[in-house]
Each structure stands twice: as structure tokens, then as C-alpha cells.
Design a protein around this motif. Structure first.
Motif, PDB file in Angstrom:
ATOM      1  N   LYS A 143       0.966  -1.317   0.029  1.00 13.24           N
ATOM      2  CA  LYS A 143      -0.074  -0.017   0.016  1.00 13.24           C
ATOM      3  C   LYS A 143       0.982   1.303  -0.005  1.00 13.24           C
ATOM      4  CE  LYS A 143      -3.721   0.199   2.360  1.00 13.24           C
ATOM      5  NZ  LYS A 143      -4.940  -0.206   3.282  1.00 13.24           N
ATOM      6  N   GLY A 144       2.114   1.056  -0.103  1.00 15.95           N
ATOM      7  CA  GLY A 144       3.120   1.987  -0.192  1.00 15.95           C
ATOM      8  C   GLY A 144       3.179   2.850   1.227  1.00 15.95           C
ATOM      9  N   LEU A 145       2.855   2.094   2.390  1.00 17.78           N
ATOM     10  CA  LEU A 145       2.937   2.487   3.657  1.00 17.78           C
ATOM     11  C   LEU A 145       3.968   2.120   4.383  1.00 17.78           C
ATOM     12  CD1 LEU A 145      -0.789   2.487   4.620  1.00 17.78           C
ATOM     13  CD2 LEU A 145       0.391   4.502   3.798  1.00 17.78           C
ATOM     14  N   ALA A 146       5.216   1.521   3.706  1.00 12.45           N
ATOM     15  CA  ALA A 146       6.097   0.891   4.676  1.00 12.45           C
ATOM     16  C   ALA A 146       7.318   0.928   3.531  1.00 12.45           C
ATOM     17  CB  ALA A 146       6.081  -0.410   5.267  1.00 12.45           C
ATOM     18  N   TYR A 147       8.424   1.022   4.077  1.00 14.09           N
ATOM     19  CA  TYR A 147       9.809   1.026   3.249  1.00 14.09           C
ATOM     20  C   TYR A 147      10.971   0.132   3.974  1.00 14.09           C
ATOM     21  CZ  TYR A 147      11.309   5.211   5.495  1.00 14.09           C
ATOM     22  OH  TYR A 147      11.786   6.202   6.430  1.00 14.09           O
ATOM     23  N   VAL A 148      12.019  -0.378   3.080  1.00 19.04           N
ATOM     24  CA  VAL A 148      13.209  -0.843   3.729  1.00 19.04           C
ATOM     25  C   VAL A 148      14.129   0.328   3.697  1.00 19.04           C
ATOM     26  CG1 VAL A 148      15.125  -2.432   3.658  1.00 19.04           C
ATOM     27  CG2 VAL A 148      12.686  -3.303   3.170  1.00 19.04           C
ATOM     28  N   ASP A 149      14.832   0.496   5.090  1.00 17.46           N
ATOM     29  CA  ASP A 149      15.726   1.703   5.145  1.00 17.46           C
ATOM     30  C   ASP A 149      17.033   1.072   5.631  1.00 17.46           C
ATOM     31  OD1 ASP A 149      16.922   4.006   5.546  1.00 17.46           O
ATOM     32  OD2 ASP A 149      15.416   4.642   7.140  1.00 17.46           O
ATOM     33  N   ASP A 150      17.955   1.656   4.964  1.00 13.14           N
ATOM     34  CA  ASP A 150      19.471   1.427   5.096  1.00 13.14           C
ATOM     35  C   ASP A 150      20.295   1.931   6.089  1.00 13.14           C
ATOM     36  OD1 ASP A 150      18.670  -0.619   3.207  1.00 13.14           O
ATOM     37  OD2 ASP A 150      20.187   0.249   1.756  1.00 13.14           O
ATOM     38  N   LEU A 151      19.292   3.021   6.463  1.00 11.36           N
ATOM     39  CA  LEU A 151      20.399   3.852   7.587  1.00 11.36           C
ATOM     40  C   LEU A 151      20.570   3.063   8.851  1.00 11.36           C
ATOM     41  CD1 LEU A 151      18.210   7.223   7.505  1.00 11.36           C
ATOM     42  CD2 LEU A 151      20.440   6.689   6.471  1.00 11.36           C
ATOM     43  N   SER A 152      21.701   3.437   9.475  1.00  9.37           N
ATOM     44  CA  SER A 152      21.982   2.832  10.939  1.00  9.37           C
ATOM     45  C   SER A 152      21.191   3.219  11.956  1.00  9.37           C
ATOM     46  CB  SER A 152      23.382   3.058  11.293  1.00  9.37           C
ATOM     47  OG  SER A 152      23.577   4.578  11.251  1.00  9.37           O
ATOM     48  N   ALA A 153      21.008   2.600  13.083  1.00  7.24           N
ATOM     49  CA  ALA A 153      20.309   3.071  14.200  1.00  7.24           C
ATOM     50  C   ALA A 153      20.686   4.657  14.623  1.00  7.24           C
ATOM     51  CB  ALA A 153      20.480   2.035  15.370  1.00  7.24           C
ATOM     52  N   ARG A 206      11.763   4.307  -2.180  1.00  2.00           N
ATOM     53  CA  ARG A 206      12.018   3.207  -2.939  1.00  2.00           C
ATOM     54  C   ARG A 206      10.668   2.618  -3.503  1.00  2.00           C
ATOM     55  NH1 ARG A 206      16.591   0.328   1.189  1.00  2.00           N
ATOM     56  NH2 ARG A 206      18.183   0.377  -0.313  1.00  2.00           N
ATOM     57  N   SER A 207      10.637   1.743  -4.594  1.00  6.82           N
ATOM     58  CA  SER A 207       9.484   1.260  -5.108  1.00  6.82           C
ATOM     59  C   SER A 207       9.016   0.093  -4.257  1.00  6.82           C
ATOM     60  CB  SER A 207       9.641   0.646  -6.428  1.00  6.82           C
ATOM     61  OG  SER A 207      10.610  -0.236  -6.678  1.00  6.82           O
ATOM     62  N   VAL A 208       7.483  -0.333  -4.269  1.00  8.22           N
ATOM     63  CA  VAL A 208       7.010  -1.295  -3.690  1.00  8.22           C
ATOM     64  C   VAL A 208       7.729  -2.423  -4.092  1.00  8.22           C
ATOM     65  CG1 VAL A 208       4.772  -2.525  -3.690  1.00  8.22           C
ATOM     66  CG2 VAL A 208       4.803  -0.064  -3.620  1.00  8.22           C
ATOM     67  N   SER A 209       8.016  -2.741  -5.535  1.00 10.61           N
ATOM     68  CA  SER A 209       8.640  -4.080  -5.778  1.00 10.61           C
ATOM     69  C   SER A 209      10.060  -4.179  -4.866  1.00 10.61           C
ATOM     70  CB  SER A 209       8.822  -4.152  -7.227  1.00 10.61           C
ATOM     71  OG  SER A 209       9.437  -3.048  -7.726  1.00 10.61           O
ATOM     72  N   GLU A 210      10.719  -3.031  -5.058  1.00 16.19           N
ATOM     73  CA  GLU A 210      11.969  -3.152  -4.509  1.00 16.19           C
ATOM     74  C   GLU A 210      12.109  -3.357  -2.941  1.00 16.19           C
ATOM     75  OE1 GLU A 210      16.304  -0.590  -4.100  1.00 16.19           O
ATOM     76  OE2 GLU A 210      14.255   0.383  -4.808  1.00 16.19           O
ATOM     77  N   ASN A 211      10.923  -2.593  -2.306  1.00 18.57           N
ATOM     78  CA  ASN A 211      10.779  -2.646  -0.955  1.00 18.57           C
ATOM     79  C   ASN A 211      10.240  -4.289  -0.441  1.00 18.57           C
ATOM     80  OD1 ASN A 211      11.502  -0.346   0.398  1.00 18.57           O
ATOM     81  ND2 ASN A 211       9.546   0.667  -0.533  1.00 18.57           N
ATOM     82  N   LEU A 212       9.455  -4.806  -1.214  1.00 16.50           N
ATOM     83  CA  LEU A 212       9.189  -6.441  -1.001  1.00 16.50           C
ATOM     84  C   LEU A 212      10.244  -7.235  -1.180  1.00 16.50           C
ATOM     85  CD1 LEU A 212       5.599  -6.505  -2.741  1.00 16.50           C
ATOM     86  CD2 LEU A 212       6.157  -6.729  -0.362  1.00 16.50           C
ATOM     87  N   ASP A 213      10.926  -6.819  -2.144  1.00 13.05           N
ATOM     88  CA  ASP A 213      12.049  -7.916  -2.521  1.00 13.05           C
ATOM     89  C   ASP A 213      13.222  -7.845  -1.205  1.00 13.05           C
ATOM     90  OD1 ASP A 213      14.069  -9.498  -4.182  1.00 13.05           O
ATOM     91  OD2 ASP A 213      15.195  -7.469  -4.162  1.00 13.05           O
ATOM     92  N   LEU A 214      13.388  -6.435  -0.911  1.00 13.75           N
ATOM     93  CA  LEU A 214      14.412  -6.490   0.288  1.00 13.75           C
ATOM     94  C   LEU A 214      13.779  -6.949   1.429  1.00 13.75           C
ATOM     95  CD1 LEU A 214      15.799  -2.889  -0.427  1.00 13.75           C
ATOM     96  CD2 LEU A 214      16.881  -4.840  -0.729  1.00 13.75           C
ATOM     97  N   ALA A 239       7.660   2.229   8.905  1.00 12.10           N
ATOM     98  CA  ALA A 239       6.259   2.809   8.340  1.00 12.10           C
ATOM     99  C   ALA A 239       6.517   3.804   7.909  1.00 12.10           C
ATOM    100  CB  ALA A 239       5.230   2.885   9.713  1.00 12.10           C
ATOM    101  N   LYS A 240       5.687   4.419   6.716  1.00  7.33           N
ATOM    102  CA  LYS A 240       5.907   5.553   5.966  1.00  7.33           C
ATOM    103  C   LYS A 240       4.781   6.498   6.505  1.00  7.33           C
ATOM    104  CE  LYS A 240       6.791   7.207   1.299  1.00  7.33           C
ATOM    105  NZ  LYS A 240       7.007   6.681  -0.139  1.00  7.33           N
ATOM    106  N   ILE A 241       4.977   7.446   7.308  1.00  8.04           N
ATOM    107  CA  ILE A 241       3.987   8.256   7.791  1.00  8.04           C
ATOM    108  C   ILE A 241       4.301   9.657   7.589  1.00  8.04           C
ATOM    109  CG2 ILE A 241       2.586   8.759   9.956  1.00  8.04           C
ATOM    110  CD1 ILE A 241       3.758   6.281  11.048  1.00  8.04           C
ATOM    111  N   ASP A 242       4.991  10.315   8.600  1.00  7.78           N
ATOM    112  CA  ASP A 242       5.131  11.671   8.391  1.00  7.78           C
ATOM    113  C   ASP A 242       6.559  12.219   9.047  1.00  7.78           C
ATOM    114  OD1 ASP A 242       5.007  14.655   8.222  1.00  7.78           O
ATOM    115  OD2 ASP A 242       3.127  14.895   9.282  1.00  7.78           O
ATOM    116  N   MET A 243       7.374  12.719   8.483  1.00  5.11           N
ATOM    117  CA  MET A 243       8.967  13.100   9.002  1.00  5.11           C
ATOM    118  C   MET A 243       8.768  14.382  10.005  1.00  5.11           C
ATOM    119  SD  MET A 243      10.671  10.570   9.293  1.00  5.11           S
ATOM    120  CE  MET A 243      12.289  11.358   9.982  1.00  5.11           C
ATOM    121  N   ALA A 244       7.566  15.182   9.662  1.00  4.17           N
ATOM    122  CA  ALA A 244       7.389  16.543  10.246  1.00  4.17           C
ATOM    123  C   ALA A 244       6.360  16.606  11.316  1.00  4.17           C
ATOM    124  CB  ALA A 244       7.229  17.519   9.078  1.00  4.17           C
TER     125      ALA A 244
END
Length: 551
Positions: free
Chosen positions: A111-121, A143-151, A169-174
Motif C-alpha cells: 500500500k506504499g505505507l512501509a519501506y526498507v531503510d538502510d540507515l544505521s540506528a 524506494r518502489s513497492v517492488s524493491e521494498n518487497l524484495d528487500l 512505517a511511512k508516515i510523516d517525518m514532520a
């Protein structure tokens, strides 16, 4: 049960929500032993279910395998049962739902509401911003949905190291709420889980697993402590994002956690006390754990009464630990038998009492529920050292040279001689007994101001007595300092190796309560054997809270 949570439940029912009935849960993390604060939550969650004809689940939120253990699972179940509650056949684990939770995570990605992140803690923390400054979006956020699913699937397959990637989760950084700034919902942890073994190397975060576990189980009201208040928007966002019905999905309600004076109620700090050897274990009677309170001699009824007395509040406050001690005294006063024990013995010889004579005198067990026993009386006795003074102040109504005192359940005696050793220490009192002063005797009604307890030396049982005080020394308001290790009370345990108790306690079982006359309430410790009696002082007789209530 009347409180703001019960009022909210009634309002929900009035508005047509939760037509299938009320369903609560107690959701401990199995990473330590439960403490008195958890007892409040247990009483509240099971109590709300009972008050509304509903159900309460026990669910272990076991999403962090590096800190969890079956030892904690077992102890938690024992504590809940001991408090008097039952979950029936409704014992669950968040790990029961790992497959479903993973599927929910993939749905968020789709649904475009979550993504894989490579940033460290550390980078994620830096990107999150502050309370006054908005966060900064991760360079991997779009990242695209397909890339996130794959990762994400490769994360599950174990292709990446711990900390290399997370799912957010992809919400609101502000958002003004820091929790809503793309909170992490899955992390990599190549760790053995106590239930699922090595099946998983990714685990859901608590904030993700908790609301979804509630929803899966059909929980109606998710009752949490106030520190979860800022997490409620994410709780609701997640259930919205995954299309749970607003009329049936759980509602989170927060209440004030229990903060007690002179008491640490942090699992992390309690674990530190155990692991660094400051206490004997999780069940050390100085610990505020439920197992520690149980070993100390606190009763389930007293703890439930205390939780009812303090009520349920919306704002944090500090509760005087004397309230808990008062509840314990109230319960033990009604149920504990009275017996005689001498903790710091002083020998008394009754010079006009026959050496080979022994009487068995009737003694009342408990004025609240009656009953009686017989205690032996003979020529040599022990009394408390503090019940004699060679040069007493005015209004000292115990034993003194030439003075008289009544022995509880027995005779009036008079001190005739004080015997001392070469160093001037008092070793023995020589007294005479008024033979007609016991119950039924000619002088039984003779008025004597002082009454003291005693035990007969010939039949007295040697016992170890452990006297406990607060583990933490606090400020005048009872607050625990940040350096709680530095504030540990070095006198929190006094062990009396050779006290004397009356022979009726010979075959007493661990967990049995007594009031040692004029000394306090005591319980038989599990260390007790037929050859070695051990008693813990539960609470003293003085009740500062009861006195405060009367003012």
C-alpha cells in the motif's frame, strides 16, 4: 468497579460498539519478573473483564528473543495465579502471530505505507529531528513497492546482518509526535527464540506487534500505562492502514502507572540488582517483584485490596508505600494467629517455681476468629532484652529491679536480682512468680500496667529471623535518586540467627503467617526445614498510614 476506563467501556457499549462483549488482556514481555506495578495492571485488566461479564487474555509479547526466557514465562503465570486470577484457555504469545504479522507488514509495503531503510540506528536517530525541529526523510524512503518487497523478503531469508536494514512505517517525518516519524516496525536479529527457535531472523517491534496482536485476538480495550500515550496515534494509524473495522477493533486507553515511595519499579533496574548480586534473586523479600512480595509474606488479598484502594488515575503520582503495608496489616490482623517469639533473649529464672514443674497454659490464637492453643511454662524463661531496664525512665511499664510485670497468658512476676558478667553485661534476671495470678487464681485480677511476652527455655525452638527494611534510601518525599545503586540501604536486612519461638511452630509450613506478639507480622520462609526454622518479618505492628487517615 468505578473509574474512567469503566466509564469509557460503558460509553462504547452505549454507542453500539463491541456487541460481542468486552475483551481485555494482560500483555507482559517475558524479559523479567513481574513487580508490584504489574500487579495493578493485572487487577485492572482482569477486573474490568469480570465487571463487564467479559474475558481477559494472557498474552506474552515475546518479540525480543535476546532478552526473553521461559523462566520468566513460568514466573509470570505463577504470579497471576497467586494473585487469584485465571486466563482459562486464553494464553497466547505474539510469536503465535509471527506469520500473520509478516503478512501485515507486506500489506503495508504493497500500500506504499512501509519501506526498507538502510540507515544505521544512529543515523535514524539523527534524521528523526527534535521536539522543536522536524525530521529529515531517509534517502531510501521512496524506494518502489517492488524493491521494498524484495528487500524485505531477503531480510526474512537471512541475507543481511543485524542492523544492516530495518522496515519502517511511512508516515510523516514532520509530525509533532516523534513516534509518527516513520517508526521502525521490523528489525533483523539473528537470535534463537524461546518458542520459534531459529525460524525467524527478523522480528516485529513492540509498537507493531502489540496493536495487531490485540486486533487478532478480538481485544476491545487495550489498557496501557501512560508512557504509551504518545504511541496511541501509531496504534490507531496502523489499524486504519490495515482496514480494521472501527466498531470492533481495539481501543487503547492509558492509565497512570504505579509509583511507590522507597521502591524501584523498573525491570531494567531490578534486573541490575539481581545480576550484580545486590539481592539474593528475583524473589528476595526486599524486591518489589510479586515473587519477592510473596516470599516477604504479603498476601494476594492485601495486594488486591491495595490496588482497589489507590484506584485508577489519569496522571502519574507517587503513592506512599505505607498504604500497601496498611493493606497487608489489615489482612494479616484478621487471619494470622498470635504466637510468642523472643528475638533478643534475656534469661529469666523464677526462683520460687519448682525446677521440674511444667504447666501448659491456654493462649488465644486470634481475637478476630477465635481458637486457642496451649503453651508450656516452666522455671526458666526468655524475655526480650528491651523489656527490662536497670534504670528505667518514668512511664516504663515493663520489668525493672523490684518491679512487677504480667507475662502474657501466664503469671505476674517480680524482679528480685540482676545477674551480670565480669564486663557488667546483664546475663540473667532472678524473679519470683505470684502463683495465684494466672487465670482463675486468687490474684488474677490484680492490676499490673505492663504485659510482656515470653517463651519457656526448656521447650523453646531455635529460629532464624530475618528483619527487612526498605532496599532504597530515598529523599524526604520517598523519591528514588537516579543513582539508585548508590542509595542502597546497607541495613535493609538484619538476620537474627538465634531467636526463640514457642514449640507450637515446630511443624509449620512455608508461607504460614503469624503475629509475633508485640513484634510484628511474620511468615515462614521457604528456607525452613524441620531442623532449622526461618521467619521473615512481613511488616511491623505500627501502622503510620492508618494513623494518617484518622487525622
Amino acid at each position: 468497579m468505578v473509574n474512567f476506563i469503566q466509564n469509557a467501556i460503558e460509553e462504547d457499549l452505549k454507542n453500539g460498539k463491541y456487541t460481542e462483549g468486552i475483551h481485555t488482556r494482560f500483555p507482559p514481555e517475558p524479559n523479567g519478573y513481574l513487580h508490584v506495578g504489574h500487579a495493578k495492571s493485572i487487577c485492572l485488566n482482569f477486573g474490568l473483564a469480570e465487571a463487564n461479564g467479559g474475558l481477559c487474555n494472557l498474552r506474552f509479547d515475546d518479540t525480543n528473543p535476546t532478552k526473553e526466557d521461559t523462566e520468566y514465562v513460568d514466573s509470570i503465570q505463577e504470579d497471576i495465579k497467586w494473585l487469584g486470577f485465571s486466563w482459562g484457555d486464553r494464553k497466547f504469545y505474539a510469536s503465535d502471530y509471527f506469520d500473520q504479522l509478516y503478512a501485515f507488514a507486506e500489506k503495508l509495503i504493497e500500500k506504499g505505507l512501509a519501506y526498507v531503510d538502510d540507515l544505521s540506528a544512529e543515523e535514524i536517530k539523527a534524521y528523526r529531528g527534535t521536539l522543536t525541529e522536524p525530521g529529515k526523510e531517509s534517502p531510501y524512503r521512496n524506494r518502489s513497492v517492488s524493491e521494498n518487497l524484495d528487500l524485505f523478503r531477503r531480510m526474512k531469508a537471512g541475507e543481511f546482518a543485524d542492523g544492516e536494514k530495518v522496515l519502517r512505517a511511512k508516515i510523516d517525518m514532520a509530525s509533532p509526535n516523534m513516534v509518527m516519524r516513520d517508526t521502525v516496525i521490523y528489525r533483523i536479529a539473528h537470535a534463537h527464540h524461546h518458542r520459534t527457535g531459529d525460524k525467524w531472523c527478523i522480528y516485529p517491534m513492540y509498537d507493531f506487534a502489540h496493536p495487531l496482536s490485540d486486533a487478532i485476538e478480538g481485544i476491545t480495550h487495550s489498557v496501557c500505562t501512560l508512557e504509551f500515550e504518545e504511541h496511541r496515534p501509531f496504534y490507531d494509524w496502523l489499524l486504519d492502514a490495515l482496514d480494521f473495522d472501527p466498531m470492533t477493533r481495539p481501543r487503547q486507553i492509558e492509565f497512570a502507572r504505579l509509583n511507590l515511595t522507597n521502591t524501584v519499579t523498573s525491570k531494567r533496574k531490578l534486573r541490575q540488582l539481581v545480576e550484580e548480586g545486590y539481592v539474593r534473586g528475583w524473589d528476595d523479600p526486599r524486591m518489589p517483584t510479586i515473587s519477592g512480595l510473596r516470599r516477604r509474606g504479603y498476601t494476594p488479598a492485601a495486594i488486591r485490596s491495595f490496588c482497589e484502594e489507590i484506584g485508577v488515575a489519569k496522571a502519574n503520582s507517587l503513592v506512599d508505600v505505607a498504604m500497601l503495608e496498611h493493606a497487608v496489616r489489615e489482612d494479616l490482623n484478621e487471619h494470622a494467629d498470635r504466637v510468642m517469639a523472643v528475638l533478643h533473649p534475656l534469661k529469666v529464672v523464677l526462683t520460687n517455681y519448682l525446677e521440674d514443674k511444667e504447666e501448659w497454659l491456654r493462649a488465644d490464637n486470634n481475637p478476630m476468629h477465635g481458637g486457642a492453643r496451649y503453651v508450656p511454662f516452666s522455671r526458666v524463661l526468655y524475655i526480650e532484652q528491651e523489656d527490662f531496664m536497670e534504670e528505667p525512665p518514668k512511664k516504663f511499664f515493663r520489668l525493672k529491679p523490684g518491679g512487677e510485670v504480667r507475662l502474657k497468658h501466664a503469671y505476674i512476676i517480680k524482679c528480685e536480682e540482676v545477674v551480670k558478667d565480669a564486663d557488667g553485661n546483664i546475663t540473667e534476671l532472678r524473679c519470683t512468680v505470684d502463683p495465684d495470678s494466672k487465670t482463675g487464681g486468687k490474684t488474677a485480677g490484680r492490676k499490673i500496667k505492663g504485659t510482656i511476652h515470653w517463651v519457656a527455655a526448656k521447650t523453646a525452638l531455635d529460629a532464624e529471623v530475618r528483619l527487612y527494611d526498605y532496599l532504597i534510601e530515598t529523599d524526604a518525599d520517598g523519591n528514588v535518586p537516579k543513582d539508585f545503586i548508590g542509595a542502597l540501604n546497607q541495613h535493609s536486612l538484619e538476620t537474627i540467627e538465634h531467636a526463640f519461638v514457642e514449640p507450637s511452630l515446630l511443624h509449620t509450613a512455608a508461607g504460614t503467617h503469624y503475629q509475633f506478639l508485640r513484634e510484628g507480622y511474620f511468615v515462614v520462609d521457604p528456607d525452613t526445614t524441620p531442623e532449622h526454622l526461618v521467619f521473615n518479618r512481613v511488616v511491623g505492628l505500627r501502622d503510620s498510614w492508618a494513623k494518617a487517615k484518622k487525622k
